[in-house]
Motif scaffolding. Structure first.
Motif, PDB file in Angstrom:
ATOM      1  N   ILE A  18       0.848  -1.178   0.000  1.00 52.19           N
ATOM      2  CA  ILE A  18       0.000   0.000   0.000  1.00 52.19           C
ATOM      3  C   ILE A  18       0.884   1.229   0.000  1.00 52.19           C
ATOM      4  N   ALA A  20       1.100   5.298   0.096  1.00 55.22           N
ATOM      5  CA  ALA A  20       0.268   6.429   0.495  1.00 55.22           C
ATOM      6  C   ALA A  20      -0.129   7.250  -0.716  1.00 55.22           C
ATOM      7  N   PHE A 112       2.952  -0.692   3.928  1.00 56.14           N
ATOM      8  CA  PHE A 112       2.708   0.724   3.694  1.00 56.14           C
ATOM      9  C   PHE A 112       4.030   1.456   3.506  1.00 56.14           C
ATOM     10  N   ALA A 118      -1.085   4.206   6.993  1.00 51.57           N
ATOM     11  CA  ALA A 118      -1.350   3.030   7.828  1.00 51.57           C
ATOM     12  C   ALA A 118      -2.425   3.326   8.863  1.00 51.57           C
TER      13      ALA A 118
END
Length: 393
Positions: A18, A20, A112, A118
């Motif tokens: 993931i 940001a 992340f 997160a």
């Protein structure tokens, strides 16, 4: 060896990566529009809803001697970053320490690249626990009026530096310069803004001020620095070491030199990575949280007992799975020399961290009493880790 990038690996193995803001176009350097809205989300009301993410099984791990008693969760969704400062997570996942303690509870992981993202996932229920920097954890606790998260352990101390172009020799040389941090409101972002304030500089969350700060993904920071579009950055490992060793940067501030130990009792140490859990999940599944802490403590013990070459090898293999590539030997060696792995979150520093967030403009003054719940950690480790009056121990 190949170098980590912010791209999702072609075969990320057992983790979902993931990044940001990945659903939005990348923000060009110096772009101001939209940052003010972002900081309103940081200091304002409820938590933002995270983008939809998919959890995947963390793979087969050694079976625990006995599954947790009580009410174990069917699944634990755990977040962490592909950074050396998150080595307890990297080792705990890749070596099976965490999954082995969870027994029949399925471990799923998500990777992340910065703390605020997160936190969004945690508050949205996409993950149950995460390794993270202290400032996003404080900000979540403040925004939720103490109802979102608990800090349940430390993971790493140290390992953050302000690295700059060789011609910059002092704070006085930074006026009018452009610096980067990993993400607005993240731990290094707050540390940078607070330090600049102490030097007499004004910075604003929209990137304006005496020194411009552009929150930028770490891999982009490296490229922008190499292209001469950034004058420096306050970064966690391994990114500080990468700029020094591969891009010719020099260290202007090593954050450990700013920490005299008055607040923590440990000179030179400051919390870089901690382990937090969603309060609702912890209340419903205390034995699962305890099992997570057992695996976490095993990982920290392993890191503190392993030979340097073995430690570098295991972390590098885990970084390849989590972040897509390994680090060069000199980068990982320098990174590990700057970090202390510890289950102590250094709770005595958190009032100062909160004050720094207020100075930075990324959080608001609040009561953070209750942010810690270290009772399970102390039970698991037979220790006396202090919450510094800010929660259970």
């Amino acid at each position: 060896m190949s170098e980590p990038t912010e791209k999702s690996p072609q075969d990320a193995g057992n983790s979902t990566r993931i990044v940001a803001g990945q659903a939005a176009p990348k923000r060009p350097l110096g772009l101001k529009i939209g940052i003010a809205a972002a900081v309103l989300a940081l200091v304002g009301g409820g938590a933002a809803v995270a983008s939809a993410v998919n959890s995947t099984n963390s793979g087969t791990a050694p079976a625990a001697e006995a599954a947790p008693a009580g009410n174990p969760a069917a699944e634990l969704k755990l977040g962490y970053f592909g950074n050396v400062t998150h080595a307890p997570a990297l080792v705990g996942v890749s070596q099976g320490h965490i999954a082995g303690e969870l027994g029949d509870t399925k471990l799923s992981t998500q990777v992340f690249n910065a703390g605020p993202a997160a936190i969004e996932a945690l508050n949205a229920g996409a993950i149950d626990a995460t390794y993270i920097g202290p400032n996003p954890a404080i900000n979540s606790f403040v925004k939720s009026q103490g109802e979102s998260i608990h800090i349940i352990a430390g993971a790493a101390a140290g390992g953050a530096q302000l690295v700059v172009k060789p011609e910059i020799n002092s704070a006085a040389d930074l006026k009018g310069k452009t610096l980067a941090s990993p993400q607005l409101g993240g731990t290094q972002d707050v540390a940078l803004r607070a330090w600049l304030s102490a030097q007499g500089y004004k910075t604003n969350v929209d990137g304006s001020g005496d020194v411009a700060i552009n929150p930028t993904e770490n891999a982009q920071t490296l490229k922008l620095f190499q292209d001469g579009k950034l004058d420096g950055a306050w970064l966690p490992e391994p990114w500080a070491s990468r700029l020094v060793l591969t891009a010719g940067a020099k260290v202007l501030v090593d954050e450990k030199d700013l920490r005299d130990g008055f607040l923590s009792g440990k000179p030179g140490e400051f919390p870089t990575t901690i382990l937090i859990v969603n309060q609702k999940f912890a209340a419903e599944h205390p034995d699962t949280v305890k099992a997570l802490l057992k695996g976490h403590a095993k990982s920290v013990d392993w890191l503190n007992g392993a030979a340097a070459d073995e430690k570098a090898r295991v972390i590098n293999a885990a970084l390849k799975e989590a972040a897509g590539a390994e680090l060069k030997a000199d980068v990982i060696d320098r990174s590990l020399k700057n970090i202390v792995f510890t289950v102590d979150p250094l709770a005595g520093t958190y009032q100062k961290l909160l004050a720094d967030g207020v100075t930075a403009g990324t959080t608001k003054q609040a009561d953070i009493n209750g942010i810690f719940d270290l009772a399970a950690l102390n039970e698991v480790t037979a220790g006396t880790t202090s919450a510094a009056g800010l929660g259970k121990e």
